[in-house]
Design a protein around this motif. Sequence first.
Motif, PDB file in Angstrom:
ATOM      1  N   MET A 360     -46.624   7.800 -34.132  1.00 28.04           N
ATOM      2  CA  MET A 360     -46.783   6.631 -33.260  1.00 28.04           C
ATOM      3  C   MET A 360     -45.405   6.039 -32.956  1.00 28.04           C
ATOM      4  SD  MET A 360     -50.064   6.786 -33.152  1.00 28.04           S
ATOM      5  CE  MET A 360     -50.905   5.313 -32.616  1.00 28.04           C
ATOM      6  N   ALA A 361     -44.447   6.924 -32.737  1.00 28.98           N
ATOM      7  CA  ALA A 361     -43.053   6.500 -32.567  1.00 28.98           C
ATOM      8  C   ALA A 361     -42.816   5.698 -31.304  1.00 28.98           C
ATOM      9  CB  ALA A 361     -42.129   7.719 -32.590  1.00 28.98           C
ATOM     10  N   PHE A 362     -43.814   5.610 -30.426  1.00 32.31           N
ATOM     11  CA  PHE A 362     -43.671   4.765 -29.239  1.00 32.31           C
ATOM     12  C   PHE A 362     -43.412   3.313 -29.618  1.00 32.31           C
ATOM     13  CE2 PHE A 362     -48.076   4.420 -30.434  1.00 32.31           C
ATOM     14  CZ  PHE A 362     -48.394   3.088 -30.204  1.00 32.31           C
ATOM     15  N   ILE A 363     -43.807   2.933 -30.820  1.00 26.34           N
ATOM     16  CA  ILE A 363     -43.582   1.562 -31.298  1.00 26.34           C
ATOM     17  C   ILE A 363     -42.091   1.227 -31.263  1.00 26.34           C
ATOM     18  CG2 ILE A 363     -43.555   0.204 -33.427  1.00 26.34           C
ATOM     19  CD1 ILE A 363     -46.215   0.009 -32.123  1.00 26.34           C
ATOM     20  N   ILE A 364     -41.253   2.216 -31.585  1.00 26.10           N
ATOM     21  CA  ILE A 364     -39.801   1.986 -31.585  1.00 26.10           C
ATOM     22  C   ILE A 364     -39.346   1.552 -30.201  1.00 26.10           C
ATOM     23  CG2 ILE A 364     -37.541   3.058 -31.904  1.00 26.10           C
ATOM     24  CD1 ILE A 364     -38.890   5.055 -33.822  1.00 26.10           C
ATOM     25  N   ASN A 414     -31.885   9.536 -26.498  1.00 29.70           N
ATOM     26  CA  ASN A 414     -30.842   8.524 -26.354  1.00 29.70           C
ATOM     27  C   ASN A 414     -30.766   7.986 -24.925  1.00 29.70           C
ATOM     28  OD1 ASN A 414     -29.829   8.288 -29.009  1.00 29.70           O
ATOM     29  ND2 ASN A 414     -28.664  10.179 -28.787  1.00 29.70           N
ATOM     30  N   ALA A 415     -30.969   8.852 -23.950  1.00 28.24           N
ATOM     31  CA  ALA A 415     -30.963   8.402 -22.554  1.00 28.24           C
ATOM     32  C   ALA A 415     -32.148   7.474 -22.291  1.00 28.24           C
ATOM     33  CB  ALA A 415     -31.014   9.603 -21.620  1.00 28.24           C
ATOM     34  N   ALA A 416     -33.303   7.824 -22.842  1.00 28.44           N
ATOM     35  CA  ALA A 416     -34.494   6.987 -22.670  1.00 28.44           C
ATOM     36  C   ALA A 416     -34.330   5.652 -23.394  1.00 28.44           C
ATOM     37  CB  ALA A 416     -35.724   7.723 -23.198  1.00 28.44           C
ATOM     38  N   LYS A 417     -33.673   5.706 -24.536  1.00 28.37           N
ATOM     39  CA  LYS A 417     -33.397   4.475 -25.287  1.00 28.37           C
ATOM     40  C   LYS A 417     -32.530   3.533 -24.464  1.00 28.37           C
ATOM     41  CE  LYS A 417     -30.742   2.932 -29.356  1.00 28.37           C
ATOM     42  NZ  LYS A 417     -30.017   3.395 -30.577  1.00 28.37           N
ATOM     43  N   GLU A 418     -31.452   4.065 -23.885  1.00 35.00           N
ATOM     44  CA  GLU A 418     -30.545   3.240 -23.083  1.00 35.00           C
ATOM     45  C   GLU A 418     -31.257   2.646 -21.877  1.00 35.00           C
ATOM     46  OE1 GLU A 418     -26.220   3.606 -20.760  1.00 35.00           O
ATOM     47  OE2 GLU A 418     -27.068   5.317 -21.832  1.00 35.00           O
ATOM     48  N   GLN A 419     -32.117   3.430 -21.258  1.00 32.00           N
ATOM     49  CA  GLN A 419     -32.863   2.931 -20.105  1.00 32.00           C
ATOM     50  C   GLN A 419     -33.774   1.774 -20.507  1.00 32.00           C
ATOM     51  OE1 GLN A 419     -35.091   5.807 -17.713  1.00 32.00           O
ATOM     52  NE2 GLN A 419     -36.752   4.319 -17.540  1.00 32.00           N
ATOM     53  N   ALA A 420     -34.467   1.924 -21.646  1.00 30.14           N
ATOM     54  CA  ALA A 420     -35.376   0.871 -22.111  1.00 30.14           C
ATOM     55  C   ALA A 420     -34.615  -0.404 -22.446  1.00 30.14           C
ATOM     56  CB  ALA A 420     -36.159   1.363 -23.330  1.00 30.14           C
ATOM     57  N   GLN A 421     -33.452  -0.256 -23.069  1.00 30.24           N
ATOM     58  CA  GLN A 421     -32.658  -1.430 -23.425  1.00 30.24           C
ATOM     59  C   GLN A 421     -32.115  -2.136 -22.187  1.00 30.24           C
ATOM     60  OE1 GLN A 421     -29.934   0.702 -25.997  1.00 30.24           O
ATOM     61  NE2 GLN A 421     -30.849  -0.184 -27.839  1.00 30.24           N
ATOM     62  N   THR A 422     -31.826  -1.364 -21.148  1.00 30.53           N
ATOM     63  CA  THR A 422     -31.264  -1.938 -19.926  1.00 30.53           C
ATOM     64  C   THR A 422     -32.323  -2.596 -19.060  1.00 30.53           C
ATOM     65  OG1 THR A 422     -29.532  -0.246 -19.916  1.00 30.53           O
ATOM     66  CG2 THR A 422     -29.910  -1.430 -17.854  1.00 30.53           C
ATOM     67  N   GLY A 424     -35.778  -3.025 -20.030  1.00 34.68           N
ATOM     68  CA  GLY A 424     -36.904  -3.647 -20.724  1.00 34.68           C
ATOM     69  C   GLY A 424     -38.188  -2.859 -20.573  1.00 34.68           C
ATOM     70  N   LYS A 425     -38.098  -1.674 -19.949  1.00 39.34           N
ATOM     71  CA  LYS A 425     -39.279  -0.841 -19.737  1.00 39.34           C
ATOM     72  C   LYS A 425     -39.047   0.544 -20.344  1.00 39.34           C
ATOM     73  CE  LYS A 425     -40.565  -3.164 -15.413  1.00 39.34           C
ATOM     74  NZ  LYS A 425     -40.833  -2.995 -13.963  1.00 39.34           N
ATOM     75  N   THR A 426     -40.098   1.102 -20.936  1.00 36.36           N
ATOM     76  CA  THR A 426     -39.985   2.403 -21.590  1.00 36.36           C
ATOM     77  C   THR A 426     -40.520   3.508 -20.683  1.00 36.36           C
ATOM     78  OG1 THR A 426     -42.113   1.982 -22.648  1.00 36.36           O
ATOM     79  CG2 THR A 426     -40.153   1.494 -23.932  1.00 36.36           C
ATOM     80  N   ASN A 427     -39.858   4.664 -20.734  1.00 33.54           N
ATOM     81  CA  ASN A 427     -40.421   5.816 -20.035  1.00 33.54           C
ATOM     82  C   ASN A 427     -41.200   6.664 -21.031  1.00 33.54           C
ATOM     83  OD1 ASN A 427     -38.650   7.487 -21.457  1.00 33.54           O
ATOM     84  ND2 ASN A 427     -37.165   7.595 -19.795  1.00 33.54           N
ATOM     85  N   LYS A 428     -41.774   7.762 -20.573  1.00 33.32           N
ATOM     86  CA  LYS A 428     -42.712   8.505 -21.429  1.00 33.32           C
ATOM     87  C   LYS A 428     -42.049   9.107 -22.666  1.00 33.32           C
ATOM     88  CE  LYS A 428     -42.476  13.020 -19.106  1.00 33.32           C
ATOM     89  NZ  LYS A 428     -43.279  14.076 -18.455  1.00 33.32           N
ATOM     90  N   ILE A 429     -40.745   9.349 -22.611  1.00 35.66           N
ATOM     91  CA  ILE A 429     -40.079   9.954 -23.768  1.00 35.66           C
ATOM     92  C   ILE A 429     -40.134   9.034 -24.982  1.00 35.66           C
ATOM     93  CG2 ILE A 429     -37.818  10.656 -24.676  1.00 35.66           C
ATOM     94  CD1 ILE A 429     -37.227  11.904 -21.969  1.00 35.66           C
ATOM     95  N   VAL A 430     -39.886   7.750 -24.783  1.00 40.14           N
ATOM     96  CA  VAL A 430     -39.947   6.801 -25.904  1.00 40.14           C
ATOM     97  C   VAL A 430     -41.278   6.064 -25.925  1.00 40.14           C
ATOM     98  CG1 VAL A 430     -37.468   6.471 -26.119  1.00 40.14           C
ATOM     99  CG2 VAL A 430     -38.756   5.031 -24.537  1.00 40.14           C
ATOM    100  N   ASP A 431     -42.257   6.593 -25.202  1.00 39.29           N
ATOM    101  CA  ASP A 431     -43.545   5.918 -25.114  1.00 39.29           C
ATOM    102  C   ASP A 431     -44.695   6.869 -25.438  1.00 39.29           C
ATOM    103  OD1 ASP A 431     -44.870   3.559 -24.788  1.00 39.29           O
ATOM    104  OD2 ASP A 431     -45.143   3.764 -22.626  1.00 39.29           O
ATOM    105  N   GLU A 432     -44.390   7.949 -26.168  1.00 36.23           N
ATOM    106  CA  GLU A 432     -45.422   8.914 -26.508  1.00 36.23           C
ATOM    107  C   GLU A 432     -46.061   8.581 -27.849  1.00 36.23           C
ATOM    108  OE1 GLU A 432     -43.784  12.807 -26.436  1.00 36.23           O
ATOM    109  OE2 GLU A 432     -43.926  12.983 -24.260  1.00 36.23           O
TER     110      GLU A 432
END
Length: 713
Positions: A360-364, A414-422, A424-432
Motif C-alpha cells: 500500500m505504498a501509495f500512502i507515501i 524519484n521523478a514521480a516523487k518530485e512531481q508530487a512535491q511540486t 501536490g498531485k500524485t501520478n500512478k507510479i507513486v499512487d499504486e
Amino acid sequence: MKRKLFAAALSVALAIGFVPQASQAVAAPEVASSVVTGLATAKTIGTGTFAVKFTQVKNTMTAKITLPSYAKAAKKANKVTITATQGSTTLTVTKTMSSIKKAKGFTQDFPGSGKWTVSATYYKGTKLVKTVKAGTFSVTAPKSVLPKGFELQGPMRVVGSGDTQLWLAQRKNTTKVLVVIPNLDALKKVGAKLVLSAKMTYKSKTVTSTKITKTLGTATSYEIETGAHGKYDVNAQLLKSGKTVKKLTAGSIGVTADEYNIAPLYWTLPTTFFSLALFKQDTILKNKAGDPVPTYVTMNRPSAWNWDKLPTGVAAMPFMADTSQMKAGVDFATPWKDYVKVLMTENPDSVFHLYSADNMAFIIGRVLYANNVPQTKYTITMMSDGSFSATQFAKTYASTDPTATHKKLLAEWNAAKEQAQTTGKTNKIVDEYIGEYLWACIDAEPNAQWWLGRPDTLHSGDSDVFAKAVQAQTTKVVRVNVSTELTQIQTAGAAQIAAFKSLFNFSDEYFAKAKEVGKPAMVFIGTHVTSEGGLFGDYASYVMKYYGDQYVYYYKGHPATPAQLYPDKLAELEKLGIIDVDSSIPAELILFFNPDIYLSGYQSTTFASVTDRDKAKGLIGQTEASALALSGVDYSMMDFFVSRIDATSTLAYETSNPAVVALAPAGQQSYYVEFSTAIKTAKGYDAAIWTPATSTATYYKITGGVYSVVTGP
C-alpha cells in the motif's frame, strides 16, 4: 488602554484542572515567582517614507505599530493595511493615516506569540501607492504567567481582545492546554462565569471537542484536555445571571508535537508487526530521549484491536476517530493527507514517522510527497504484507539483469516523487496499491526501512546475487523476529502480556472456518516445501484419517517457503482439504493467541510453545526414538509418530526394521505409526502400517516382538 496584567506573585495562584472525562477542582501548580520585565521585541520593515515599526508591549501579546516617517507617508497615502501571517492564521488591519496621527501609531493585539510574517500596503483611496516588502516580527510569549515547571509547546494563542483576553498555552508533550487569564479583575467586572469551548473540525464536522464552564473567583488559569493533536477553534463568552453578556473574539490553537507516529495499517502481518513495536523493549512510543511520541492509527481491519484498551499515547486518527468508518475499501489516504497538512501547518518542525503495509505504498505519495513534507522531517517504515513481499520482489527482479531493472524503477519513482512535491498531485507510479516499485520506494529514501519476517525469501533472476545484496542492507531491510519480540513482552511480566493481549485480537480471521462449523482447529506445522520430498500428503492424510472430521485442518508452512510461491503445494493442500495459513505469520504468535488449537506436523520449536500437552498430536517424518532424541522440545507429549518405511534406509528418522518392512504391502510406499504409552493403554494397539495408495491403516499389538493385527480406532 489600561491593563492590569497578571502577576504570578499573586496569592491567588490556584488552577482548576479539567479533562473531558472528569470535571473537578484540583490544586494549582506553583506559579513562577516573578514577572519578567522589559519583555519587548521590535522590528522595522521597509525603509524611508513607508517604513513600519512593530514594537511588542511588554508582558502582552500586543504590538505598538508606528510609522517612523509618518509626515512623508501621509502626503502620499491616506490609509495603510497591515498584514501578519503565521501558518494558517492571518491578521489584517486597515487604518486611516489620520487615525494613526491622533494616536501617534496604534496598538494591535496579535493572535499569539511566535514569529509572524508582516507586510504593509499603502493606498490613496482605492489606488495602490506602495507595498512594503514583508519581514518577520517575533512576539515573545510572556512565560512569567505560566506555572512553575510548565514547558510550553509551540506559541501562545489569544482569545478575546483588550482587557478581556485569554492566553492559551499547550503543555509540552501533552494534549493539554492551559487557559491563562491575564486580567482577572477585568473579566469579573463583565461577567460572573467563563464558558470556553475548543473543537477540531474536519469537512465541517466536529471530530473532537471539549467545553468548560467556570465561576470566576480567584483562579487565574484553567487546564483543559483536548484529547488529540490538531488545530482547535476556541470560543469563549462571559455570563452573568445565566445570560451571555460578552462574546470574546474567537481564536485558535495548534496542539502539536515534535514527532508523530502515523500508521495507516492494512492486513494482518503489518498490524502484527506494529502491535509488537508498541510493546517491545525499544517501543516506538518513545523517542531516543525518552519523550513520548503520540501515535495515530487507522486500520482496514479494525477488529484486530480492542479500541477500548489502547496503550497510553495511542489513538485513532482524529479525522477517522469513529472506528466504524475503518474497513476494507475505505479511503484512508485523503483523511491522512489532510490531517498531516494540518499538523505541518501548525508546527512545520514536526517529524512524521510513517508506518504502513508494503503493498500500500501509495500512502507515501499521497500523505508525504503531496504535502511536500521535507525529507528531513519524515521516516518511512513499510511492513511486509506477508508472502506478497517475496512474490512481488521475485516477479519484479526476475530478469538476468535485475540491477538495470532497479535503476530504471528508482529513476521513475524519484521523478514521480518530485512531481508530487511540486504539484501536490500524485501520478500512478507513486499512487499504486500494489506494484513493481515495492523495493524502489524504500531504496529511494534515506530514512526508510522495510520490515520483513524473512528477508531470505527474496529472490532475483541472477541466481539471487541482486536479492542477497538487498538482504545485506540491514539498516533498510530489517528482519522482524516475532518470537524474539514476544519473548521480550513475556519477559516484561504478566501486566505487559495482559496489556498486549487486551489490545491485539489476533485470532479474528485465521480460524474462521473452524469457528463457523463449531469444531476445533488442527494446524499442520510444515517444513521447507523443498525438503518435503513430496511426502507431506502421505503423512497428513494419515493424521486426517486417524482423527476424522472432528477437526478443521490448516497448514502453516515454513516462513522461508511460503505456499503461495509453490502452485503445486497449494494444489496439494486444496486436494487434501487443508486450509493454508499465511506462512509469514509465526506459529508462536498463532499459539500465543490461540492456545486452544491442536498441532501436528514436522519437528519444530513451535511444539515447545504448547502449554497443554493434549494439544500436541501427530509428529510426522520422525520415528519415536529419533524424535525423543531431539533437543529443545519434549516430544513425549505426542499421540503418535509417523515415519517412512524403507528397508535400505540408514536414517534415524526412517524405519528400516525388518519386522516392520515385512508387514508393509510390497511395491507400495508405506509408513510406520508408533503410538504413545497413553494411546497404547487406552486403545489397545501399539503401532500401525499406513499405505496411502489404498488409504489403508492396519493396527497391531506387539507382544514379545510379534505383531498381531487388532481393531483400530
